[in-house]
Design a protein around this motif. Structure first.
Motif, mmCIF file in Angstrom:
data_model
loop_
_atom_site.group_PDB
_atom_site.id
_atom_site.type_symbol
_atom_site.label_atom_id
_atom_site.label_comp_id
_atom_site.label_asym_id
_atom_site.label_seq_id
_atom_site.Cartn_x
_atom_site.Cartn_y
_atom_site.Cartn_z
ATOM 1 N N GLY A 28 2.459 15.307 -1.131
ATOM 2 C CA GLY A 28 3.690 14.823 -1.741
ATOM 3 C C GLY A 28 3.829 13.313 -1.672
ATOM 4 O O GLY A 28 4.709 12.745 -2.315
ATOM 5 N N ARG A 29 2.962 12.681 -0.903
ATOM 6 C CA ARG A 29 3.034 11.222 -0.773
ATOM 7 C C ARG A 29 1.822 10.524 -1.409
ATOM 8 O O ARG A 29 1.539 9.369 -1.111
ATOM 9 C CB ARG A 29 3.180 10.856 0.702
ATOM 10 N N VAL A 30 1.123 11.252 -2.261
ATOM 11 C CA VAL A 30 0.046 10.619 -3.024
ATOM 12 C C VAL A 30 0.664 9.648 -4.028
ATOM 13 O O VAL A 30 0.186 8.532 -4.224
ATOM 14 C CB VAL A 30 -0.805 11.695 -3.733
ATOM 15 N N GLY A 63 0.804 -1.226 0.000
ATOM 16 C CA GLY A 63 0.000 0.000 0.000
ATOM 17 C C GLY A 63 0.833 1.270 0.000
ATOM 18 O O GLY A 63 0.328 2.339 0.312
ATOM 19 N N SER A 64 2.103 1.167 -0.358
ATOM 20 C CA SER A 64 3.004 2.314 -0.261
ATOM 21 C C SER A 64 2.641 3.417 -1.254
ATOM 22 O O SER A 64 1.815 3.228 -2.141
ATOM 23 C CB SER A 64 4.435 1.851 -0.515
ATOM 24 N N CYS A 65 3.308 4.560 -1.104
ATOM 25 C CA CYS A 65 3.092 5.682 -2.024
ATOM 26 C C CYS A 65 3.960 5.520 -3.258
ATOM 27 O O CYS A 65 3.971 6.389 -4.109
ATOM 28 C CB CYS A 65 3.413 7.000 -1.339
ATOM 29 N N ASN A 66 4.734 4.486 -3.315
ATOM 30 C CA ASN A 66 5.715 4.112 -4.344
ATOM 31 C C ASN A 66 7.068 4.795 -4.178
ATOM 32 O O ASN A 66 7.984 4.520 -4.952
ATOM 33 C CB ASN A 66 5.170 4.178 -5.785
ATOM 34 N N GLY A 67 7.214 5.633 -3.157
ATOM 35 C CA GLY A 67 8.511 6.244 -2.867
ATOM 36 C C GLY A 67 9.514 5.198 -2.395
ATOM 37 O O GLY A 67 10.676 5.191 -2.812
ATOM 38 N N CYS A 68 9.072 4.302 -1.522
ATOM 39 C CA CYS A 68 9.982 3.263 -1.026
ATOM 40 C C CYS A 68 10.431 2.359 -2.173
ATOM 41 O O CYS A 68 11.562 1.879 -2.187
ATOM 42 C CB CYS A 68 9.301 2.428 0.054
ATOM 43 N N GLU A 69 9.546 2.138 -3.148
ATOM 44 C CA GLU A 69 9.902 1.298 -4.299
ATOM 45 C C GLU A 69 11.047 1.925 -5.084
ATOM 46 O O GLU A 69 11.889 1.218 -5.635
ATOM 47 C CB GLU A 69 8.691 1.099 -5.215
ATOM 48 N N GLY A 85 12.680 5.755 7.719
ATOM 49 C CA GLY A 85 13.100 6.632 6.622
ATOM 50 C C GLY A 85 11.949 6.819 5.672
ATOM 51 O O GLY A 85 11.093 5.953 5.565
ATOM 52 N N CYS A 86 11.948 7.953 5.004
ATOM 53 C CA CYS A 86 10.834 8.233 4.082
ATOM 54 C C CYS A 86 11.384 8.817 2.804
ATOM 55 O O CYS A 86 11.430 10.014 2.653
ATOM 56 C CB CYS A 86 9.834 9.183 4.729
ATOM 57 N N PRO A 87 11.767 7.968 1.867
ATOM 58 C CA PRO A 87 11.979 6.522 2.014
ATOM 59 C C PRO A 87 13.366 6.246 2.602
ATOM 60 O O PRO A 87 14.238 7.111 2.547
ATOM 61 C CB PRO A 87 11.917 6.028 0.558
ATOM 62 N N GLY A 99 10.340 1.660 5.647
ATOM 63 C CA GLY A 99 9.862 3.039 5.622
ATOM 64 C C GLY A 99 9.046 3.415 6.849
ATOM 65 O O GLY A 99 8.611 2.565 7.618
ATOM 66 N N GLU A 100 8.855 4.725 7.001
ATOM 67 C CA GLU A 100 8.020 5.211 8.110
ATOM 68 C C GLU A 100 6.670 4.510 8.089
ATOM 69 O O GLU A 100 6.137 4.118 9.128
ATOM 70 C CB GLU A 100 7.793 6.722 7.994
ATOM 71 N N CYS A 101 6.128 4.350 6.891
ATOM 72 C CA CYS A 101 4.802 3.735 6.770
ATOM 73 C C CYS A 101 4.825 2.290 7.240
ATOM 74 O O CYS A 101 3.940 1.857 7.971
ATOM 75 C CB CYS A 101 4.321 3.808 5.329
ATOM 76 N N GLY A 102 5.842 1.547 6.817
ATOM 77 C CA GLY A 102 5.944 0.153 7.227
ATOM 78 C C GLY A 102 6.191 0.018 8.725
ATOM 79 O O GLY A 102 5.741 -0.922 9.367
#
Ligand code: SF4
Lengths: 170, 515
Positions: free
Chosen positions: B216-218, A54-60, A152-154, A121-124
């Motif tokens: 920014g995180r969308v 469900g990430s924002c794709n930044g971590c990817e 980290g983000c990411p 990541g922060e989300c995880g």
């Protein structure tokens, strides 16, 4: 013609790979009771399966970057697999969306023992800016057992690698 | 203002990007859509809101891209049985947006052909509406069975291949249902929404700063574009433009984001045709690019450097030379790599005539951004409706009319070179001055819209403020909304093994459309 250009490019570029970082044991959240021999074997050939829960794709972006020449992960025995059935480590990004909760659990179940989960990541680690809601389960540990959390983000590729290595070293 | 043959009650709003704002009765929306179509415009975004606390009912909002900029139109729908006439007959790209508006608010597009749920899978009950104000965001429901009625293809020799939501590579989750004969694709149906994490609900009650971070995180790969669009909207709502230097730095960040993504994609396009060295070479360049971001600005992807009122960092000492030199070096390497890609028979064989979207189809379906430009749609917000500093550093638009994988690669190459040139010009001509103009607290009910040409296409953020300078309703729109549906006809007749290549050549965001 192209072959000649490719060869010249390879020669001009030379080696860009850097030495790998050490494992960071501080990222570990859970100790598993594993035999020394298993760790030794895994330490030399580790298969990782990435799961976007469900990430924002930044971590990817950073997981992709980790597969570039600078980090030379295959050189230290870390390889990405296409199926959880081939994986030792699940690298899980994102706050876990409720629409993926079941899929993540199934992926975890499909991964053979022994296995490790690295939350990315922060989300995880804590749900990040998305938190917990009608649509988000928040941190990965709310859904499956987690061994290592990489904030980290990411998180940078180096931090990711430290986290992966921390999971399987002691 | 005049759109097509008619006069419409729209007034220009203050702000950095040209926006015309107005309200029309819902039953007039299709006529307006026709007029927009008639003058060569497109529907960019569509979303709803719950305005019952303002003494009204629900509302539907539509942003049209018109030659002069953006026309932002709202219609009141009443509190009971809220409905508006379907717009997807005029603009097919409205289909999924209308279905999402229904899922989140229970407002109906009357007469729409496709009434299947889109963002709602099984995470919340059929009759619960997350974006209604009386819906508590913290509510947790037992997930229900999720069954999506895919369109079945029947006949001799047809079979289905389901792929996803969890994919084999490092990509985002989504489901693709192929109907094939042999290995030819007869039909593709996408099903998205898996990464829906309640972003729009999350915005409610946030401060401006929190909102910009969340925007920014969308879609993380378009961080700068979203953060800038959100700040542009906030600044328009507060009636306070950012200082000039901040705008130039934002553009610098945006162009660096564009180059980083294009380099990565060009590498992956090589990778997906078994040209691994292409991947390694482009990702080496990208890595150096990201490291300079970290060294100069403190973050590899420039997260949270664009903030409401301006930017959070300046060019440090020596930055001008470092940035200019890096552009020269990258330009040289990309030129060499382009020569290899162009000369390599295997690459060209896979790229050319694969995944074609012809210009007529692109125009009909509203294909936008980079993919649109590769299919003859000469649309780029930096050129058509330039906000500062793009009114001063002119962007040369890059287009192609073949609409295949090769064209989408070609546009990326062209845009890399153009962005490298822009970065050098931005750094050279950057005006001096402050980085931040603190935002006055916007009045409750104040509105704003920001539109930025991100690397993938136009990113749009529209918002309305609530009490105490907090956000009430924010809609963040990624161009993937328009482009995902076009990939369905784009892959027809291709072989299944070419799908990953075609998919990569569009490189659309899942998170950006799932919200
Ligand atoms: S940690 Fe940051 S980059 Fe990663 S998914 Fe969350 S918001 Fe995106």
């Amino acid at each position: 013609m192209a072959t000649h250009l490719i060869l010249r490019k390879i020669l001009d570029t030379g080696f860009v790979s850097e030495p790998p970082p050490a494992a960071d044991p501080a990222l570990r959240t859970r100790e598993q009771d594993l035999q020394e021999e298993i760790l030794k074997v895994f330490g030399q050939a580790l298969t990782v399966r990435h799961v976007d829960a469900g990430s924002c794709n930044g971590c990817e972006l950073e997981i992709h970057a980790l597969q570039g020449a600078h980090y030379n992960i295959e050189g230290i025995g870390v390889k990405f697999a296409a199926s959880p059935r081939h994986a030792d480590v699940l690298l899980v990004t994102g706050p876990v969306s409720r629409n993926l909760e079941v899929a993540l659990k199934r992926t975890y179940e499909a991964t053979p023992e022994p296995k490790w989960v690295v939350a990315v990541g922060e989300c995880g680690c804590n749900g990040g800016l998305f938190g917990e809601s009608y649509a988000s389960c928040g941190r990965v540990a709310n859904v499956i057992p987690v061994d290592v959390e990489v904030p980290g983000c990411p998180p940078t590729p180096v931090a990711l690698l430290q986290g992966i290595l921390a999971a399987v070293s002691r | 203002m005049r759109i097509g043959d008619n006069e419409w009650p729209l007034e220009q709003r203050p702000g950095c990007t040209p926006v015309w704002r107005g309200r029309v009765p819902a039953e007039r929306l299709p006529a307006l859509a026709h007029d927009v179509r008639g003058c060569g415009g497109q529907l960019t975004a569509l979303w709803g809101s719950d305005d019952r606390h303002l003494g009204g009912g629900f509302a539907i909002h539509v942003a049209f891209g018109i030659p002069q900029g953006t026309a932002w139109v709202s219609s009141d729908l009443g509190a009971e049985a809220p409905a508006y006439p379907d717009l997807s007959a005029v603009f097919p790209q409205a289909d999924r947006m209308q279905r999402a508006a229904f899922d989140l608010l229970g407002i109906v597009a009357s007469g729409a052909v496709d009434a299947r749920r889109w963002l709602r899978h099984g995470a919340w009950p059929e009759d619960a509406w997350p974006l209604r104000r009386d819906f508590d965001a913290a509510t947790r429901f037992e997930p229900t069975l999720d069954a999506y009625p895919f369109i079945q293809v029947e006949g001799d020799g047809v079979h289905e291949i389901p792929v996803g939501p969890i994919h084999a590579g490092t990509i985002e989750p989504g489901h693709f249902r192929f109907s094939v004969i042999g290995d030819r694709i007869l039909k593709l149906e996408e099903r998205l929404g898996y990464t829906h994490k309640g972003i729009e609900k999350r915005f409610e009650g946030m401060t401006a700063e929190e909102g910009a971070r969340l925007a920014g995180r969308v879609s993380g790969d378009s961080h700068v574009a979203f953060a800038w669009a959100c700040c542009m909207a906030l600044e328009s709502a507060a009636g306070s433009p950012p200082p000039a230097r901040a705008q130039w730095l934002r553009a610098l960040f945006l162009e660096r984001e564009r180059v980083a993504n294009h380099l990565g994609d060009l590498g992956y396009l090589g990778n997906d045709v078994a040209f691994g060295i292409g991947f390694m070479q482009f990702w080496r360049l990208k890595e150096e690019w990201l490291r300079l971001n970290a060294r100069l600005f403190g973050h590899r992807y420039l997260f949270d450097r664009v903030v409401p009122g301006g930017v959070a960092c300046d060019l440090p000492a020596g930055a001008q030379a470092a940035l200019t030199d890096q552009c020269d070096v990258v330009a040289m390497h990309v030129r060499q790599l382009k020569e290899i890609y162009d000369e390599h028979a295997g690459i060209q064989d896979r790229f050319v005539a694969t995944g074609i979207v012809k210009p007529e189809l692109a125009a009909r379906l509203g294909l936008t951004g980079l993919a649109g430009r590769a299919s003859g749609q000469a649309v780029d917000a930096r050129v058509d409706a330039p906000c500062p500093p793009y009114d001063q550093v002119k962007v040369a638009i890059v287009t192609h009319d073949h609409g295949d994988v090769a064209a989408r690669a070609e546009v990326r190459f062209g845009e890399v070179f153009e962005s490298l040139r822009l970065i050098q010009e931005l750094v050279r001509r950057m005006p001096a001055g402050p980085l931040l103009a603190e935002l006055p607290t916007a009045a409750a009910g104040a509105e704003g819209l920001g539109r930025v040409e991100g690397w993938r296409g136009e990113v749009l953020v529209a918002l309305r403020m609530g009490a105490d300078g907090r956000l009430e309703r924010v809609h963040a729109h990624d161009p993937s909304w328009q482009n995902w549906p076009v990939m369905e006809p784009g892959v027809l007749g291709n072989i299944v093994p070419d799908f990953p290549l075609i998919n990569k050549s569009f490189n659309l965001s899942y998170s950006g459309q799932d919200l």
